[in-house]
Design a protein around this motif. Structure first.
Motif, PDB file in Angstrom:
ATOM      1  N   VAL A 127       8.644  90.583  -0.236  1.00 24.10           N
ATOM      2  CA  VAL A 127       9.480  91.098  -1.324  1.00 24.10           C
ATOM      3  C   VAL A 127       9.893  89.985  -2.285  1.00 24.10           C
ATOM      4  CG1 VAL A 127      11.621  92.322  -1.845  1.00 24.10           C
ATOM      5  CG2 VAL A 127      10.306  92.934   0.180  1.00 24.10           C
ATOM      6  N   HIS A 128      10.295  88.839  -1.737  1.00 14.11           N
ATOM      7  CA  HIS A 128      10.859  87.768  -2.562  1.00 14.11           C
ATOM      8  C   HIS A 128       9.923  86.566  -2.677  1.00 14.11           C
ATOM      9  CE1 HIS A 128      14.615  89.943  -2.518  1.00 14.11           C
ATOM     10  NE2 HIS A 128      14.566  89.999  -1.204  1.00 14.11           N
ATOM     11  N   VAL A 129       8.629  86.765  -2.714  1.00  8.63           N
ATOM     12  CA  VAL A 129       7.704  85.646  -2.729  1.00  8.63           C
ATOM     13  C   VAL A 129       7.737  84.901  -4.063  1.00  8.63           C
ATOM     14  CG1 VAL A 129       5.668  86.957  -3.447  1.00  8.63           C
ATOM     15  CG2 VAL A 129       5.394  84.915  -2.046  1.00  8.63           C
ATOM     16  N   ILE A 130       7.900  85.602  -5.189  1.00  5.62           N
ATOM     17  CA  ILE A 130       7.925  84.942  -6.497  1.00  5.62           C
ATOM     18  C   ILE A 130       9.158  84.041  -6.631  1.00  5.62           C
ATOM     19  CG2 ILE A 130       7.968  85.305  -8.997  1.00  5.62           C
ATOM     20  CD1 ILE A 130       5.278  85.975  -7.677  1.00  5.62           C
ATOM     21  N   PRO A 131      10.383  84.516  -6.347  1.00  2.00           N
ATOM     22  CA  PRO A 131      11.530  83.589  -6.417  1.00  2.00           C
ATOM     23  C   PRO A 131      11.409  82.417  -5.448  1.00  2.00           C
ATOM     24  CG  PRO A 131      12.308  85.847  -6.349  1.00  2.00           C
ATOM     25  CD  PRO A 131      10.833  85.884  -6.112  1.00  2.00           C
ATOM     26  N   PHE A 132      10.790  82.635  -4.280  1.00  2.00           N
ATOM     27  CA  PHE A 132      10.589  81.559  -3.313  1.00  2.00           C
ATOM     28  C   PHE A 132       9.682  80.480  -3.896  1.00  2.00           C
ATOM     29  CE2 PHE A 132       8.119  79.788   0.249  1.00  2.00           C
ATOM     30  CZ  PHE A 132       9.150  79.213   0.960  1.00  2.00           C
ATOM     31  N   GLU A 133       8.597  80.882  -4.521  1.00  2.00           N
ATOM     32  CA  GLU A 133       7.672  79.910  -5.111  1.00  2.00           C
ATOM     33  C   GLU A 133       8.296  79.205  -6.317  1.00  2.00           C
ATOM     34  OE1 GLU A 133       4.893  78.791  -3.896  1.00  2.00           O
ATOM     35  OE2 GLU A 133       5.065  80.147  -2.192  1.00  2.00           O
TER      36      GLU A 133
END
Length: 178
Positions: free
Chosen positions: A150-156
């Motif tokens: 779900v939160h892969v973009i903010p993590f990257e």
């Protein structure tokens, strides 16, 4: 005025005592961090605060967050701060500003007033249980699923931001050296 009726029950459990120990260590580390004048001592005080917060997370049954707190903050950030100190040049001790004893007195009075207001608010509050907490069987697995699905973009984006900040710190430290 104040009601100490639930205080005996609260202090009779070991979890409450551990909360007090970790809370006092976290607050003490934060106060020491802003009170010390040597940067290495400040880093040690911040590391104490981070480790104490990890203990509080364990009490809250958030083991993964506690592990990340120790691994990332107490370990990596403290080491990064020490490397930053070692990479910069220091030219002797700075002059100490004149001490004003009434500042410390006002800080103590303000801290006690804040403690009193918070204590009064907690004593007058009523906490309603809306049900039971359905804790996951494997918190780490659920956090991993959320983080990488779900939160892969903010993590990257956060990893790129931290990399840029680290490179910027190295550039600033090298610029001071020249």
């Amino acid at each position: 005025m104040f009601s100490f009726s639930g205080l005996g029950d609260f202090l009779s459990s070991g979890t409450s005592w551990m909360f007090f120990v970790f809370a006092l260590l976290a607050i003490g580390g934060a106060i020491f961090m802003i009170s010390f004048t040597k940067v290495v001592h400040m880093v040690v005080a911040v590391a104490l605060t981070f480790i104490s917060l990890a203990g509080l997370y364990i009490i809250l049954e958030a083991e993964f967050v506690a592990f990340v707190q120790v691994l990332i903050y107490a370990g990596a950030i403290s080491i990064l701060m020490i490397f930053g100190i070692m990479m910069t040049r220091h030219r002797g001790e700075a002059e100490e500003a004149p001490r004003r004893p009434w500042h410390e007195g006002l800080a103590i009075v303000g801290s006690l007033a804040l403690f009193g207001v918070i204590f009064y608010a907690i004593q007058k509050s009523t906490f309603v249980a809306n049900g039971t907490l359905d804790a996951g069987k494997d918190n780490t697995l659920e956090i991993g699923k959320l983080l990488y699905n779900v939160h892969v973009i903010p993590f990257e984006i956060m990893s790129v931001l931290l990399t840029v900040a680290f490179i910027g710190a190295i550039v600033v430290a090298k610029r001071e050296e020249d």
